[in-house]
Motif scaffolding. Structure first.
Motif, PDB file in Angstrom:
ATOM      1  N   GLN A 108       0.799  -1.219   0.000  1.00 44.46           N
ATOM      2  CA  GLN A 108       0.000   0.000   0.000  1.00 44.46           C
ATOM      3  C   GLN A 108       0.836   1.277   0.000  1.00 44.46           C
ATOM      4  OE1 GLN A 108      -3.239  -0.218  -0.467  1.00 44.46           O
ATOM      5  NE2 GLN A 108      -3.025  -2.444  -0.451  1.00 44.46           N
ATOM      6  N   ALA A 109       2.149   1.138   0.056  1.00 41.10           N
ATOM      7  CA  ALA A 109       3.035   2.310   0.092  1.00 41.10           C
ATOM      8  C   ALA A 109       3.982   2.242  -1.100  1.00 41.10           C
ATOM      9  CB  ALA A 109       3.817   2.331   1.398  1.00 41.10           C
ATOM     10  N   ASN A 110       3.801   3.131  -2.038  1.00 39.03           N
ATOM     11  CA  ASN A 110       4.640   3.138  -3.240  1.00 39.03           C
ATOM     12  C   ASN A 110       6.099   3.415  -2.904  1.00 39.03           C
ATOM     13  OD1 ASN A 110       2.458   2.648  -4.888  1.00 39.03           O
ATOM     14  ND2 ASN A 110       2.057   4.835  -5.216  1.00 39.03           N
TER      15      ASN A 110
END
Length: 180
Positions: A108-110
């Protein structure tokens, strides 16, 4: 000592080694500077790091590995050589080490990766030490294509006998690197 670093830089430049990341990291008991290849890409990877730790301890570690992609996970086994000058024995040590790095992206965290990094040199792999081992775990974040930030925990231990371990580094760190 400074002439040795200059000579190492000239050797790397003459061999055609081009860095992809130059950075620093530090905590309450150490400062480190490193030149590395891309850590998250599969394929050949290299790195050289200088660590200045508490108790007048210094370490230069150079390694070569090969990254394998297993889905999104990256596994990088590597081998290397080191030179260490540790306060507890007032003499230089050197030897070979082996290790592994595992990196996993946060879904969920690029551009954010969790990683574990471990290397060890047992008694048979070094001169003047019983063992040398390093462990690092943390978060690796790339907010821009030219910048990498890292934070986590690092441990560097060595010993003259199997009963005692000298902790040169044992704590949290912050780091930043310029990527090109």
């Amino acid at each position: 000592m400074k002439s040795q670093y200059f000579a190492m830089g000239l050797l790397l430049a003459s061999a055609g080694v081009i860095a992809q990341e130059i950075g620093v990291k530090g905590g309450s008991d150490f400062f480190a500077a490193a030149i590395n290849s891309q850590k998250t890409a599969p394929g050949l990877q290299y790195g050289i790091e200088y660590v200045n730790a508490k108790h007048q301890s210094e370490l230069v570690d150079a390694n070569l590995g090969y990254g394998v992609a297993m889905g999104a996970l990256r596994i990088i086994p590597r081998v290397g050589v080191f030179w260490a000058e540790l306060n507890h024995d007032k003499s230089s040590s050197f030897g070979a080490n082996a290790g592994i790095r595992a990196m996993a992206p946060l879904p969920q965290a690029n551009h954010t990766w969790l990683y574990l990094d471990f290397s060890m040199s047992p008694n048979v792999g070094n001169y003047n030490l019983e063992h040398l081992h390093q462990f690092e775990a943390g978060i690796y974040y790339q907010p821009a294509h030219w910048l990498t930030l890292s934070s986590g925990y690092r441990y560097l231990g060595s010993g003259l006998s199997s009963n005692t371990t000298h902790r040169s580094v044992d704590g949290l760190f912050l780091g930043a690197a310029w990527r090109f």
